[in-house]
Write a protein that holds these residues in place. Sequence first.
Motif, PDB file in Angstrom:
ATOM      1  N   VAL A   1      -4.403   0.665   7.678  1.00 45.53           N
ATOM      2  CA  VAL A   1      -3.107   1.339   7.112  1.00 45.53           C
ATOM      3  C   VAL A   1      -3.163   2.819   7.426  1.00 45.53           C
ATOM      4  O   VAL A   1      -3.766   3.782   8.002  1.00 45.53           O
ATOM      5  CB  VAL A   1      -3.771   2.059   5.572  1.00 45.53           C
ATOM      6  CG1 VAL A   1      -3.107   2.680   4.808  1.00 45.53           C
ATOM      7  CG2 VAL A   1      -3.717   0.609   4.593  1.00 45.53           C
TER       8      VAL A   1
ATOM      9  N   ASP B   1       5.717  -7.210   2.278  1.00 51.11           N
ATOM     10  CA  ASP B   1       5.118  -7.008   0.798  1.00 51.11           C
ATOM     11  C   ASP B   1       5.914  -7.754   0.460  1.00 51.11           C
ATOM     12  O   ASP B   1       7.225  -7.317  -0.057  1.00 51.11           O
ATOM     13  CB  ASP B   1       3.820  -6.391   0.851  1.00 51.11           C
ATOM     14  CG  ASP B   1       2.116  -6.327   0.857  1.00 51.11           C
ATOM     15  OD1 ASP B   1       2.712  -7.698   1.652  1.00 51.11           O
ATOM     16  OD2 ASP B   1       1.974  -5.834   0.969  1.00 51.11           O
TER      17      ASP B   1
ATOM     18  N   SER C   1       0.700  -0.702  -0.059  1.00 47.66           N
ATOM     19  CA  SER C   1       0.507   0.268  -0.186  1.00 47.66           C
ATOM     20  C   SER C   1       0.993   1.119  -0.161  1.00 47.66           C
ATOM     21  O   SER C   1       0.258   2.150   0.046  1.00 47.66           O
ATOM     22  CB  SER C   1      -0.891   0.386   1.346  1.00 47.66           C
ATOM     23  OG  SER C   1       0.162  -0.482   2.397  1.00 47.66           O
TER      24      SER C   1
HETATM   25  O1  KIV Z   1      -0.767  -3.032   1.835  1.00 47.53           O
HETATM   26  C1  KIV Z   1      -1.296  -3.012   2.497  1.00 47.53           C
HETATM   27  O2  KIV Z   1      -1.430  -2.677   3.477  1.00 47.53           O
HETATM   28  C2  KIV Z   1      -1.886  -4.472   2.692  1.00 47.53           C
HETATM   29  C3  KIV Z   1      -2.462  -4.832   3.844  1.00 47.53           C
HETATM   30  C4  KIV Z   1      -4.315  -3.664   3.447  1.00 47.53           C
HETATM   31  C5  KIV Z   1      -3.039  -5.623   4.497  1.00 47.53           C
HETATM   32  O3  KIV Z   1      -1.986  -5.946   1.963  1.00 47.53           O
END
Ligand code: KIV
Length: 295
Positions: free
Chosen positions: A216, A84, A46
């Motif tokens: 977030v 991520d 995000s």
């Molecule tokens: O990238 C991100 O912030 C996410 C959350 C929304 C779980 O994957």
Amino acid sequence: MTRHSIHKLREWKAEGRRFAMVTAYDYPSARLVEQAGIPIILVGDSVGSVVLGYESTVPVTMDDILYHTRSVVRATSKSIIVADMPFMSYQWNADEAVRNAGRLLQEGGATAVKLEGGSHIIPLVSRMVQVGIPVMGHLGLTPQSVNQFGGHRVQGKTPAAAAKLLHDARALEEAGAFALVLETIPAELARMVSERVSVPTIGIGAGPHCDAQVQVFHDLLGFYDDQRKLRHAKRYAVVGEVIRNALADYAAEVEGGAFPTMEHAVSMSPGSLAELTAANPHLLDAVVLAEIGTI
Ligand code: KIV
């Protein structure tokens, strides 16, 4: 100071202890999150939308996530840091996926990685876990597939889709995922998943029955006044307004001459100033004389 262990999260679930996760992408945000006592930070892709100005998470790269993960790791000593895996860093081939996940731990300093998807990534999750990379799963509305979904739509609404998501959640648990993000699915389905897996479910737009919640950073704190209308997000502050007002006050004071004053300045010692002006009498203009007078 050692970081919380990922194994604690499963214990917390067994004890019925709920916890919060929040995203952070840089040194100041991560410091604040840890100081607030939040045990787990997601360096989410995000970052693409809320920091880098992209329309989705799709353009985010490994270099972006590595850069932001390093800053978050530098700012923290206790929180679990989950990085991520960006779009196309694990879909292309399994060897490259494991290598990229390893980079997030080895070069980025992350504790764990997060991957989006269900049954098709199970062999990959097993392989990562086997080589020592802790994996968090992510089911439901997986934003990297936004183009496939045709927008940010609720997932798992039909009986077939719900059954598939339940099956995927169990498969991810069996493959060794230590926690599962459930994004934008019906609350009833999130409850069923939470009751059927022993690892914590971390909800966002998935109702109140998950074991934990994730939000977030910029949505929670109200950075943007044109904030995307997100039903799942709750604003706990309107930080954007506070920052904008403070910046406008600063600019107005500079323009009006109210800032800085001598309170924010340093002065030469009277001796040095006298010596300088004695050696260079042409410097003895009105301003300097006035300064000498004020010292
Ligand atoms: O990238 C991100 O912030 C996410 C959350 C929304 C779980 O994957």
